[in-house]
Design an enzyme around this catalytic site. Structure first.
Site, PDB file in Angstrom:
ATOM      1  N   ASP A   1       0.897  -0.514   0.174  1.00 55.70           N
ATOM      2  CA  ASP A   1       0.313   0.114  -0.209  1.00 55.70           C
ATOM      3  C   ASP A   1       0.967   0.962   0.363  1.00 55.70           C
ATOM      4  O   ASP A   1       2.146   1.019   1.120  1.00 55.70           O
ATOM      5  CB  ASP A   1      -0.895   0.327   0.769  1.00 55.70           C
ATOM      6  CG  ASP A   1      -1.517   1.046   1.502  1.00 55.70           C
ATOM      7  OD1 ASP A   1      -2.400   1.768   0.242  1.00 55.70           O
ATOM      8  OD2 ASP A   1      -1.366   1.998   2.596  1.00 55.70           O
ATOM      9  N   LEU A   2       0.384   2.194  -0.591  1.00 57.14           N
ATOM     10  CA  LEU A   2       1.200   3.459  -0.435  1.00 57.14           C
ATOM     11  C   LEU A   2       0.720   4.529   0.993  1.00 57.14           C
ATOM     12  O   LEU A   2       1.900   4.739   1.549  1.00 57.14           O
ATOM     13  CB  LEU A   2       0.601   4.442  -1.552  1.00 57.14           C
ATOM     14  CG  LEU A   2       2.070   5.046  -2.132  1.00 57.14           C
ATOM     15  CD1 LEU A   2       3.159   5.605  -2.304  1.00 57.14           C
ATOM     16  CD2 LEU A   2       0.702   6.348  -3.376  1.00 57.14           C
ATOM     17  N   ASP A   3       0.178   4.886   0.903  1.00 53.29           N
ATOM     18  CA  ASP A   3      -0.075   5.530   2.332  1.00 53.29           C
ATOM     19  C   ASP A   3      -0.625   5.204   3.199  1.00 53.29           C
ATOM     20  O   ASP A   3      -1.056   4.033   3.755  1.00 53.29           O
ATOM     21  CB  ASP A   3      -1.511   6.655   1.703  1.00 53.29           C
ATOM     22  CG  ASP A   3      -1.780   7.572   0.886  1.00 53.29           C
ATOM     23  OD1 ASP A   3      -1.400   8.284   0.321  1.00 53.29           O
ATOM     24  OD2 ASP A   3      -2.577   7.468  -0.411  1.00 53.29           O
TER      25      ASP A   3
ATOM     26  N   THR B   1       0.853  10.463   3.949  1.00 56.78           N
ATOM     27  CA  THR B   1      -0.369  11.482   3.053  1.00 56.78           C
ATOM     28  C   THR B   1      -1.466  11.602   3.627  1.00 56.78           C
ATOM     29  O   THR B   1      -2.228  12.643   4.288  1.00 56.78           O
ATOM     30  CB  THR B   1      -0.509  10.437   1.617  1.00 56.78           C
ATOM     31  OG1 THR B   1      -0.374   9.200   1.885  1.00 56.78           O
ATOM     32  CG2 THR B   1       0.850  11.367   1.055  1.00 56.78           C
TER      33      THR B   1
ATOM     34  N   TRP C   1      -9.815  16.713   3.196  1.00 56.26           N
ATOM     35  CA  TRP C   1     -11.143  16.326   3.705  1.00 56.26           C
ATOM     36  C   TRP C   1     -12.188  17.702   4.199  1.00 56.26           C
ATOM     37  O   TRP C   1     -13.342  17.686   4.900  1.00 56.26           O
ATOM     38  CB  TRP C   1     -11.058  14.751   3.906  1.00 56.26           C
ATOM     39  CG  TRP C   1     -10.869  13.839   2.923  1.00 56.26           C
ATOM     40  CD1 TRP C   1     -10.630  13.154   2.921  1.00 56.26           C
ATOM     41  CD2 TRP C   1     -12.125  13.905   1.760  1.00 56.26           C
ATOM     42  NE1 TRP C   1     -10.540  12.221   1.448  1.00 56.26           N
ATOM     43  CE2 TRP C   1     -11.582  12.651   1.047  1.00 56.26           C
ATOM     44  CE3 TRP C   1     -13.127  14.809   0.791  1.00 56.26           C
ATOM     45  CZ2 TRP C   1     -11.961  12.611  -0.392  1.00 56.26           C
ATOM     46  CZ3 TRP C   1     -13.907  14.513   0.198  1.00 56.26           C
ATOM     47  CH2 TRP C   1     -12.984  13.720  -1.051  1.00 56.26           C
TER      48      TRP C   1
ATOM     49  N   LEU D   1     -11.323   6.838   6.729  1.00 54.61           N
ATOM     50  CA  LEU D   1     -11.210   6.692   5.155  1.00 54.61           C
ATOM     51  C   LEU D   1      -9.815   6.718   4.518  1.00 54.61           C
ATOM     52  O   LEU D   1      -9.716   6.371   3.188  1.00 54.61           O
ATOM     53  CB  LEU D   1     -11.154   8.553   4.936  1.00 54.61           C
ATOM     54  CG  LEU D   1     -12.370   9.190   5.766  1.00 54.61           C
ATOM     55  CD1 LEU D   1     -12.054  10.982   5.438  1.00 54.61           C
ATOM     56  CD2 LEU D   1     -13.247   8.790   4.366  1.00 54.61           C
ATOM     57  N   LYS D   2      -8.933   5.369   5.497  1.00 54.23           N
ATOM     58  CA  LYS D   2      -7.666   5.506   4.862  1.00 54.23           C
ATOM     59  C   LYS D   2      -8.127   3.865   3.889  1.00 54.23           C
ATOM     60  O   LYS D   2      -8.656   2.851   4.370  1.00 54.23           O
ATOM     61  CB  LYS D   2      -7.011   4.442   5.896  1.00 54.23           C
ATOM     62  CG  LYS D   2      -6.179   5.943   6.910  1.00 54.23           C
ATOM     63  CD  LYS D   2      -5.354   5.873   8.181  1.00 54.23           C
ATOM     64  CE  LYS D   2      -5.006   6.957   9.179  1.00 54.23           C
ATOM     65  NZ  LYS D   2      -4.378   6.492   9.684  1.00 54.23           N
TER      66      LYS D   2
ATOM     67  N   SER E   1     -11.361   4.482  -1.695  1.00 52.05           N
ATOM     68  CA  SER E   1     -11.010   5.915  -2.615  1.00 52.05           C
ATOM     69  C   SER E   1     -11.775   7.327  -2.294  1.00 52.05           C
ATOM     70  O   SER E   1     -12.731   7.316  -1.445  1.00 52.05           O
ATOM     71  CB  SER E   1     -12.238   4.822  -3.773  1.00 52.05           C
ATOM     72  OG  SER E   1     -13.140   4.797  -3.732  1.00 52.05           O
TER      73      SER E   1
ATOM     74  N   LYS F   1     -11.355  19.232  -3.723  1.00 50.23           N
ATOM     75  CA  LYS F   1     -10.177  17.931  -3.228  1.00 50.23           C
ATOM     76  C   LYS F   1      -8.883  17.929  -3.064  1.00 50.23           C
ATOM     77  O   LYS F   1      -8.506  17.766  -2.101  1.00 50.23           O
ATOM     78  CB  LYS F   1     -11.399  17.205  -1.480  1.00 50.23           C
ATOM     79  CG  LYS F   1     -10.345  16.468  -0.710  1.00 50.23           C
ATOM     80  CD  LYS F   1      -9.695  14.901  -1.887  1.00 50.23           C
ATOM     81  CE  LYS F   1      -8.834  14.352  -0.421  1.00 50.23           C
ATOM     82  NZ  LYS F   1      -8.382  13.587  -0.707  1.00 50.23           N
TER      83      LYS F   1
ATOM     84  N   SER G   1      -2.789   0.983  -4.606  1.00 51.46           N
ATOM     85  CA  SER G   1      -3.252   1.862  -3.534  1.00 51.46           C
ATOM     86  C   SER G   1      -4.027   2.096  -3.795  1.00 51.46           C
ATOM     87  O   SER G   1      -3.766   2.534  -5.659  1.00 51.46           O
ATOM     88  CB  SER G   1      -1.499   2.903  -3.630  1.00 51.46           C
ATOM     89  OG  SER G   1      -2.800   4.367  -3.041  1.00 51.46           O
ATOM     90  N   ALA G   2      -4.805   2.767  -3.144  1.00 50.82           N
ATOM     91  CA  ALA G   2      -6.331   3.275  -4.342  1.00 50.82           C
ATOM     92  C   ALA G   2      -6.268   4.843  -4.679  1.00 50.82           C
ATOM     93  O   ALA G   2      -6.986   5.182  -6.120  1.00 50.82           O
ATOM     94  CB  ALA G   2      -7.153   3.419  -3.060  1.00 50.82           C
ATOM     95  N   SER G   3      -4.904   5.120  -4.430  1.00 56.38           N
ATOM     96  CA  SER G   3      -4.570   7.435  -4.968  1.00 56.38           C
ATOM     97  C   SER G   3      -4.280   6.294  -6.757  1.00 56.38           C
ATOM     98  O   SER G   3      -3.627   6.339  -6.655  1.00 56.38           O
ATOM     99  CB  SER G   3      -3.573   7.370  -3.834  1.00 56.38           C
ATOM    100  OG  SER G   3      -3.279   8.257  -4.918  1.00 56.38           O
ATOM    101  N   LYS G   4      -5.079   7.863  -6.804  1.00 55.12           N
ATOM    102  CA  LYS G   4      -4.910   7.911  -8.423  1.00 55.12           C
ATOM    103  C   LYS G   4      -3.141   9.285  -8.033  1.00 55.12           C
ATOM    104  O   LYS G   4      -2.818   9.044  -9.183  1.00 55.12           O
ATOM    105  CB  LYS G   4      -5.889   8.251  -9.017  1.00 55.12           C
ATOM    106  CG  LYS G   4      -7.393   7.660  -9.212  1.00 55.12           C
ATOM    107  CD  LYS G   4      -8.269   7.958 -10.078  1.00 55.12           C
ATOM    108  CE  LYS G   4      -9.439   7.299 -10.373  1.00 55.12           C
ATOM    109  NZ  LYS G   4     -10.950   7.589  -9.999  1.00 55.12           N
TER     110      LYS G   4
ATOM    111  N   LYS H   1     -10.756  -1.846  -1.881  1.00 58.08           N
ATOM    112  CA  LYS H   1     -10.502  -2.329  -0.965  1.00 58.08           C
ATOM    113  C   LYS H   1     -11.985  -2.429   0.314  1.00 58.08           C
ATOM    114  O   LYS H   1     -11.930  -1.062  -0.088  1.00 58.08           O
ATOM    115  CB  LYS H   1      -9.544  -2.177  -0.140  1.00 58.08           C
ATOM    116  CG  LYS H   1      -7.900  -1.811  -0.848  1.00 58.08           C
ATOM    117  CD  LYS H   1      -6.940  -1.264  -0.195  1.00 58.08           C
ATOM    118  CE  LYS H   1      -5.898  -0.708  -1.477  1.00 58.08           C
ATOM    119  NZ  LYS H   1      -4.879   0.111  -0.377  1.00 58.08           N
TER     120      LYS H   1
ATOM    121  N   GLU I   1       0.279  -3.471   4.389  1.00 59.42           N
ATOM    122  CA  GLU I   1      -0.965  -2.177   5.040  1.00 59.42           C
ATOM    123  C   GLU I   1      -1.225  -1.855   6.113  1.00 59.42           C
ATOM    124  O   GLU I   1      -1.025  -1.977   7.307  1.00 59.42           O
ATOM    125  CB  GLU I   1      -2.534  -2.417   4.786  1.00 59.42           C
ATOM    126  CG  GLU I   1      -2.570  -3.247   3.359  1.00 59.42           C
ATOM    127  CD  GLU I   1      -3.048  -1.796   3.326  1.00 59.42           C
ATOM    128  OE1 GLU I   1      -3.581  -0.691   4.046  1.00 59.42           O
ATOM    129  OE2 GLU I   1      -4.152  -1.283   1.465  1.00 59.42           O
ATOM    130  N   ASP I   2      -1.628  -0.279   5.901  1.00 61.00           N
ATOM    131  CA  ASP I   2      -1.619   0.176   7.632  1.00 61.00           C
ATOM    132  C   ASP I   2      -3.221   0.210   7.726  1.00 61.00           C
ATOM    133  O   ASP I   2      -3.412   0.741   8.871  1.00 61.00           O
ATOM    134  CB  ASP I   2      -1.665   1.371   7.804  1.00 61.00           C
ATOM    135  CG  ASP I   2      -1.549   2.167   6.365  1.00 61.00           C
ATOM    136  OD1 ASP I   2      -2.554   2.243   5.383  1.00 61.00           O
ATOM    137  OD2 ASP I   2      -2.241   3.477   6.699  1.00 61.00           O
TER     138      ASP I   2
END
Ligand code: G6P
Ligand code: MG
Length: 216
Positions: A8-10, A16, A24, A43-44, A47, A77, A115-118, A146, A170-171
């Site tokens: 995972d990234l964040d 981040t 947000w 929210l972690k 998406s 956002k 990661s769900a992050s674009k 996820k 994952e966190d």
């Protein structure tokens, strides 16, 4: 024996979450919804659009906006979030990440980002670690977010290993659930919130070695 790593990234590679929260919180304030750090935990790993829906539901405003308005809110956002990312540097890598990635590269162990992050490619570039990864799953191509295992299964495929041959990091609880549902060995990176179902919990990547994990 494990053959590759899926990250995972964040919250795993860099922190981040604080920037997502600021962006947000500003947006929520603007539409009359008050969120706090405890709510932010939900929210972690979720998406952008799903995060917005959760905020609107939390403020009882799910039906207050049209689809177009919701898209504009999410875009707003993101613009703020990307502004906050501009100052990221390699110093923002979490402890042990650079060493772990160097070690994986030295041992020819493939690494992927799930990661769900674009914004993942942009963030990795800012952190100077884009070359450490052999694949980044594009979240825009997924049918489910996820905790569905899809993103993790796709990450393993992208580095030519089976999920059973992968170690996932994952966190967030949603992500850990996805890693376990995919059939991977799960490392939970503890960030202050309780994590359930991990095979191993670490505080930082300094706590474990590549060689140790390949034995799992
Ligand atoms: C990660 C974060 C979430 C975020 C999601 C989408 O999973 O943990 O908080 O909502 O990525 O990020 P994006 O950068 O595409 O808005
Ligand atoms: Mg995360």
């Amino acid at each position: 024996m494990k053959k590759g790593f899926v990250f995972d990234l964040d919250g795993v590679i860099t922190d981040t979450a604080k920037f997502h929260y600021l962006a947000w919180k500003d947006l929520a304030d603007e539409i009359g919804i008050e969120i706090d750090l405890k709510f932010n935990e939900q929210l972690k790993g979720i998406s952008r659009m799903d995060s917005l829906e959760r905020i609107l539901a939390y403020g009882n405003k799910s039906d207050a906006f049209t689809t177009e308005q919701k898209e504009a809110l999410a875009e707003k956002k993101n613009t703020h979030y990307v502004e906050l990312l501009q100052d990221l540097t390699p110093d923002d890598l979490l402890p042990g990440v650079q060493e772990f990635l160097n070690d994986a590269k030295a041992q020819n162990v493939p690494c992927a980002i799930a990661s769900a992050s674009k914004n993942a490619p942009f963030i990795l570039e800012k952190l100077g670690v884009q070359d450490a990864f052999d694949a980044i799953v594009d979240p825009a191509t997924l049918t489910k977010g996820k905790p569905d295992p899809e993103i993790f299964v796709r990450a393993a495929e992208a580095i030519n290993i089976t999920p059973a041959e992968a170690v996932g990091f994952e966190d967030a609880q949603a992500g850990l659930d996805g890693i376990k549902a995919a059939g991977m060995y799960a490392v939970g990176v503890y960030s202050g919130e309780e994590l359930h179902g991990a095979d191993l919990i670490v505080h930082h990547l300094t706590d474990i070695s590549v060689a140790e994990l390949l034995q799992k």
